[in-house]
Design a protein around this motif. Structure first.
Motif, PDB file in Angstrom:
ATOM      1  N   PRO A 161      -3.850  -6.801 -11.315  1.00  0.00           N
ATOM      2  CA  PRO A 161      -4.931  -6.061 -10.667  1.00  0.00           C
ATOM      3  C   PRO A 161      -4.388  -4.952  -9.770  1.00  0.00           C
ATOM      4  O   PRO A 161      -3.308  -5.069  -9.186  1.00  0.00           O
ATOM      5  N   LEU A 162      -5.154  -3.890  -9.665  1.00  0.00           N
ATOM      6  CA  LEU A 162      -4.796  -2.743  -8.829  1.00  0.00           C
ATOM      7  C   LEU A 162      -5.957  -2.431  -7.904  1.00  0.00           C
ATOM      8  O   LEU A 162      -7.086  -2.200  -8.361  1.00  0.00           O
ATOM      9  N   GLY A 204       5.129   7.665 -13.591  1.00  0.00           N
ATOM     10  CA  GLY A 204       6.341   7.165 -12.963  1.00  0.00           C
ATOM     11  C   GLY A 204       6.088   6.600 -11.578  1.00  0.00           C
ATOM     12  O   GLY A 204       6.565   5.508 -11.236  1.00  0.00           O
ATOM     13  N   ALA A 205       5.333   7.341 -10.758  1.00  0.00           N
ATOM     14  CA  ALA A 205       5.040   6.865  -9.405  1.00  0.00           C
ATOM     15  C   ALA A 205       4.177   5.612  -9.441  1.00  0.00           C
ATOM     16  O   ALA A 205       4.399   4.668  -8.671  1.00  0.00           O
ATOM     17  N   MET A 206       3.190   5.594 -10.332  1.00  0.00           N
ATOM     18  CA  MET A 206       2.334   4.413 -10.433  1.00  0.00           C
ATOM     19  C   MET A 206       3.134   3.205 -10.924  1.00  0.00           C
ATOM     20  O   MET A 206       2.902   2.067 -10.487  1.00  0.00           O
ATOM     21  N   GLY A 207       4.115   3.436 -11.846  1.00  0.00           N
ATOM     22  CA  GLY A 207       4.956   2.341 -12.294  1.00  0.00           C
ATOM     23  C   GLY A 207       5.800   1.769 -11.166  1.00  0.00           C
ATOM     24  O   GLY A 207       5.982   0.553 -11.064  1.00  0.00           O
ATOM     25  N   LEU A 208       6.310   2.663 -10.301  1.00  0.00           N
ATOM     26  CA  LEU A 208       7.077   2.185  -9.144  1.00  0.00           C
ATOM     27  C   LEU A 208       6.212   1.345  -8.215  1.00  0.00           C
ATOM     28  O   LEU A 208       6.673   0.333  -7.663  1.00  0.00           O
ATOM     29  N   LEU A 209       4.960   1.739  -8.038  1.00  0.00           N
ATOM     30  CA  LEU A 209       4.065   0.965  -7.184  1.00  0.00           C
ATOM     31  C   LEU A 209       3.856  -0.437  -7.745  1.00  0.00           C
ATOM     32  O   LEU A 209       3.955  -1.441  -7.023  1.00  0.00           O
ATOM     33  N   GLY A 210       3.584  -0.524  -9.042  1.00  0.00           N
ATOM     34  CA  GLY A 210       3.393  -1.836  -9.651  1.00  0.00           C
ATOM     35  C   GLY A 210       4.661  -2.670  -9.657  1.00  0.00           C
ATOM     36  O   GLY A 210       4.623  -3.894  -9.446  1.00  0.00           O
ATOM     37  N   LEU A 211       5.807  -2.017  -9.857  1.00  0.00           N
ATOM     38  CA  LEU A 211       7.082  -2.717  -9.913  1.00  0.00           C
ATOM     39  C   LEU A 211       7.447  -3.319  -8.557  1.00  0.00           C
ATOM     40  O   LEU A 211       7.795  -4.505  -8.450  1.00  0.00           O
ATOM     41  N   HIS A 212       7.358  -2.515  -7.508  1.00  0.00           N
ATOM     42  CA  HIS A 212       7.725  -3.006  -6.178  1.00  0.00           C
ATOM     43  C   HIS A 212       6.719  -4.047  -5.677  1.00  0.00           C
ATOM     44  O   HIS A 212       7.102  -4.952  -4.923  1.00  0.00           O
ATOM     45  N   ALA A 245       0.842  -1.195   0.000  1.00  0.00           N
ATOM     46  CA  ALA A 245       0.000   0.000   0.000  1.00  0.00           C
ATOM     47  C   ALA A 245       0.873   1.239   0.000  1.00  0.00           C
ATOM     48  O   ALA A 245       1.864   1.324   0.733  1.00  0.00           O
ATOM     49  N   ALA A 246       0.508   2.205  -0.820  1.00  0.00           N
ATOM     50  CA  ALA A 246       1.262   3.452  -0.893  1.00  0.00           C
ATOM     51  C   ALA A 246       0.319   4.580  -1.262  1.00  0.00           C
ATOM     52  O   ALA A 246      -0.662   4.390  -1.985  1.00  0.00           O
ATOM     53  N   ARG A 247       0.658   5.759  -0.769  1.00  0.00           N
ATOM     54  CA  ARG A 247      -0.078   6.971  -1.098  1.00  0.00           C
ATOM     55  C   ARG A 247       0.770   7.792  -2.059  1.00  0.00           C
ATOM     56  O   ARG A 247       1.866   8.208  -1.726  1.00  0.00           O
ATOM     57  N   THR A 248       0.262   7.995  -3.256  1.00  0.00           N
ATOM     58  CA  THR A 248       1.016   8.727  -4.266  1.00  0.00           C
ATOM     59  C   THR A 248       0.051   9.404  -5.224  1.00  0.00           C
ATOM     60  O   THR A 248      -1.175   9.244  -5.118  1.00  0.00           O
ATOM     61  N   ARG A 249       0.602  10.140  -6.166  1.00  0.00           N
ATOM     62  CA  ARG A 249      -0.235  10.850  -7.144  1.00  0.00           C
ATOM     63  C   ARG A 249      -0.729   9.860  -8.199  1.00  0.00           C
ATOM     64  O   ARG A 249       0.081   9.292  -8.946  1.00  0.00           O
ATOM     65  N   VAL A 257      -0.181  -7.477  -4.084  1.00  0.00           N
ATOM     66  CA  VAL A 257      -1.130  -6.688  -4.864  1.00  0.00           C
ATOM     67  C   VAL A 257      -0.852  -5.212  -4.594  1.00  0.00           C
ATOM     68  O   VAL A 257      -0.783  -4.798  -3.432  1.00  0.00           O
ATOM     69  N   PRO A 258      -0.690  -4.393  -5.627  1.00  0.00           N
ATOM     70  CA  PRO A 258      -0.489  -2.964  -5.381  1.00  0.00           C
ATOM     71  C   PRO A 258      -1.791  -2.314  -4.910  1.00  0.00           C
ATOM     72  O   PRO A 258      -2.859  -2.542  -5.471  1.00  0.00           O
ATOM     73  N   LEU A 259      -1.685  -1.520  -3.859  1.00  0.00           N
ATOM     74  CA  LEU A 259      -2.833  -0.808  -3.303  1.00  0.00           C
ATOM     75  C   LEU A 259      -2.541   0.680  -3.354  1.00  0.00           C
ATOM     76  O   LEU A 259      -1.642   1.171  -2.652  1.00  0.00           O
TER      77      LEU A 259
END
Length: 710
Positions: free
Chosen positions: A300-301, A260-268, A251-255, A275-277
């Motif tokens: 899935p997101l 770029g930020a969303m790609g980092l969430l999916g990558l990590h 889980a992460a709070r981002t824009r 599951v990315p949250l």
């Protein structure tokens, strides 16, 4: 486990380091590259030896690097490039070595160095396949422009200059994540959903929840949208879905709109097999809904957001997961799990505090913390102080113009008879038996009955409407959330609804009785739209009607002007209670309640005051308080004159003519005898016959006539 993963990654990186050392030995002289090549070989041999000598040397079956390769479809060359780009993060000596070989002086391998490695592999077959069939520079250029690793953000080219002089870098924090450590990029603010809470078994059996769990297990690209006004509630649902699917959460709070930020969430999330949250931050003033950039998310997101803040794009299917309903049995389960030391109180707590299971866990945490600080303060046999914990946690959430109080007024304090009294008692009973009637007796489905109790208290000012709200809260065993409707109204568009939403959120979290005073300021009758102000006023009323329908607690609204209230609002009320002016018996009772007998002088005639002044209870209260302060200043008990003077001021405040002073029972002669008795014996009691109330109508004492007759 993390150590085994880390050693295995270092072993695989060491193999790439050896190839770089061989390249330097082939292309450079002993003076130019011999030192770097030797260091690379020494480090590689040391890393391989540590990996082989470590206990349990068998590598894990599926490492984070394997997950990365599998989820993003990386080929052998891209996998080698990932290891190549990660070498500077393995050792500071490796970073210095690559700095000396990089044309721009960056501590990263360059594209040109990667091309040289490919050339060497093509000649020797070290890159896979026979000599002449290994990947070439054309394949390298293609992969670094449009390959899966670049599209997913795993690899990036940094720096200026020609293509081959640019640096190969990994995504922020990726190398540490490949080592098995919980690295978090700076662009991803941590959002902790916490452990799954008890009391959601029934919710997980709902069709929408079952579909959501299946969607998570399928790993197909999809958006699962979980919206709730309270972020804690939405996060708890996401945690429950992930546990049911047998998956972890990142889980992460981002824009959301930042690719770029969303790609980092999916990558990590991918390298952690989670599951990315996405937790959508609260939007700024005037901001509309955002569309998440999901192009780099491989599966899935989960999206946790407030209602109306996210607008999914057309690229992926969307599955909306509601956060309710939560049944009574699940609420009881939540309280039993949250307070295992007091399972016998669970049914009562579920009825009195029907909180969401996520909030129940928070309150229980506070209860245990308070009890641990003062264990001896707990009363023997008493239940946990849940109300105090709820009140303490909600205190920081109160918006301006809102007060959370703990009333102590009981039924005897409220002088109200007939139908009005019956309706108030029925309202408390309805709230108390809500779980039984709606859930156990299933009237919620059979009769489509709504939760919550809504009352409208109407009547002239000072007739006890606010006091009735206090009595209702006390008898229901709840706090009272007092909201001044006039302070919530804002001239700025949307601010009134925002203020009201915050008030309802606090009321639902605390399960307090919601008192909206002067409700006609907000629930005015909707009009024909002749200008922009009319349209926005109608929108405010419509929002309030909808929000009041969803409120599952006890809502009390007061008004002095019932005729100004919108008819649709009246229809939604469970009880409409009229507060008339009190009759003579009621006024006498109010005088007695506000003035204890021990404070009164013998000349006070409460029955005469009640008979002569037909005023509301608010006037009586003000007059009693004012007379008491006058008596304190005079240094004695409260006298009849103090009360009459205080009542004169109440008439003056209202702009009404004062009817005069009630005569003492027995006429002017009795009054003269009483005056002489008072003059001769200050503080003595009046003659019982002269001081007893008279059933006849009181006479008005004119001071001038009394003086002449004397």
């Amino acid at each position: 486990m993390s150590e085994r993963i880390s050693r295995d990654l270092s072993r695989r990186a060491a193999a790439v380091a050896v190839r770089v050392a061989e390249l330097l030995e082939t292309l450079c002289s002993e003076e130019a590259g011999g030192g770097s090549a030797a260091f690379l070989r020494d480090w590689a041999e040391s890393a391989a030896h540590r990996a082989a000598a470590a206990p349990g040397t068998r590598p894990p079956a599926f490492t984070p690097l394997d997950r990365l390769v599998h989820r993003f479809g990386l080929g052998s060359l891209e996998t080698e490039l990932v290891l190549f780009a990660g070498l500077p993060d393995e050792h500071e000596g490796l970073a210095r070595t690559f700095r000396t070989m990089n044309p721009g002086g960056a501590p990263h391998p360059s594209v040109g160095l990667a091309g040289l490695l490919i050339d060497c592999a093509a000649r020797t077959g070290a890159g896979g396949g026979a000599p002449g069939h290994a990947p070439d520079r054309v394949a390298l250029r293609r992969l670094l422009h449009e390959g899966p690793a670049v599209r997913a953000g795993v690899l990036a080219l940094t720096g200026d200059g020609p293509f081959h002089e640019r640096s190969l870098t990994l995504a922020d924090g990726l190398w540490e994540a490949l080592h098995g450590y919980p690295a978090r990029p700076a662009a991803l603010e941590e959002a902790d959903p916490g452990p799954p809470v008890a009391g959601l078994d029934g919710w997980l059996e709902l069709p929408e929840s079952v579909r959501a769990v299946a969607a998570l297990r399928s790993r197909e690209p999809r958006i699962l949208l979980v919206c709730a006004r309270d972020e804690t509630v939405a996060l708890s649902r996401c945690a429950a879905l992930a546990r049911a699917a047998g998956l972890g959460l990142l889980a992460a709070r981002t824009r959301p709109e930042d690719p770029g930020a969303m790609g980092l969430l999916g990558l990590h999330a991918a390298v952690r097999d989670a599951v990315p949250l996405l937790v959508v931050p609260a939007p700024g003033a005037g901001a509309g809904p955002v569309t998440p950039a999901v192009g780099r998310i491989p599966g899935p997101l989960l999206v946790c957001a407030a209602p109306g803040t996210v607008r999914p794009g057309p690229q992926r299917p969307v599955l909306t997961v509601p956060v309710g309903p939560i049944g009574t049995s699940d609420r009881r389960t939540a309280w039993r799990a949250a307070l295992p030391e007091a399972p016998q109180h669970a049914p009562e707590l579920a009825a009195r505090h029907p909180l969401d299971p996520a909030l129940t866990a928070q309150v229980a945490l506070d209860v245990h913390g308070r009890a641990g600080l003062a264990p001896d303060a707990e009363e023997e046999g008493a239940g946990p102080d849940v109300s105090g914990a709820i009140r303490a946690r909600a205190g920081a959430l109160l918006p301006s113009g809102v007060d959370l109080v703990s009333p102590d007024a009981r039924w005897p304090r409220l002088v109200l008879g007939g139908e009005a009294d019956d309706q108030l008692r029925d309202a408390v009973a309805r709230l108390r038996h809500q779980a039984l009637v709606l859930d156990d007796w299933r009237l919620r489905e059979a009769a489509r009955a709504a939760r919550g109790v809504r009352l409208l208290l109407t009547g002239p000012p000072g007739t006890g409407k606010s006091l009735a709200a206090e009595v209702l809260a006390t008898e229901a065993g709840r706090d009272l959330l007092v909201v001044d409707g006039s302070e919530l109204v804002s001239k700025y568009i949307g601010e009134t609804e925002k203020n009201l939403a915050a008030c309802f959120e606090v009321a639902e979290r605390t399960q307090a009785v919601f008192l909206l005073d002067e409700a006609d300021a907000l629930f005015a009758t909707r009009t024909e739209v002749s200008e922009a102000n009319d349209r926005f006023a109608n929108m405010e009323t419509a929002y309030l009607l909808q929000r009041l329908d969803r409120f599952d607690g006890l809502a009390v609204l007061t008004t002095n002007l019932r005729q100004n209230i919108d008819a649709a609002f009246i229809r939604r009320m469970d009880f409409v209670v009229e507060f008339p002016l009190p009759d003579e018996a009621g006024r006498h009772r109010m005088w007695e309640l506000h003035l204890p007998r021990a404070l009164l002088h013998a000349d006070v005639d409460l029955a005469g005051l009640a008979q002569y002044y037909p005023v509301p209870g608010g006037w009586i209260r003000n007059a009693a308080i004012g007379a008491a302060f006058r008596a304190a200043d005079d240094g004695g008990a409260v006298r009849q004159g103090h009360l009459v003077d205080a009542m004169r001021r109440e008439y003056g405040k209202a702009g009404r003519p004062f009817p005069g002073e009630p005569a003492r029972p027995g006429g002017a002669a009795a009054d003269r005898r009483a005056a002489r008795a008072l003059d001769s014996a200050p503080g003595s009691a009046l003659d019982p016959a002269a001081g007893s109330p008279s059933p006849s109508a009181p006479l008005v004492i004119d001071r001038r006539t009394q003086k002449e007759s004397s």
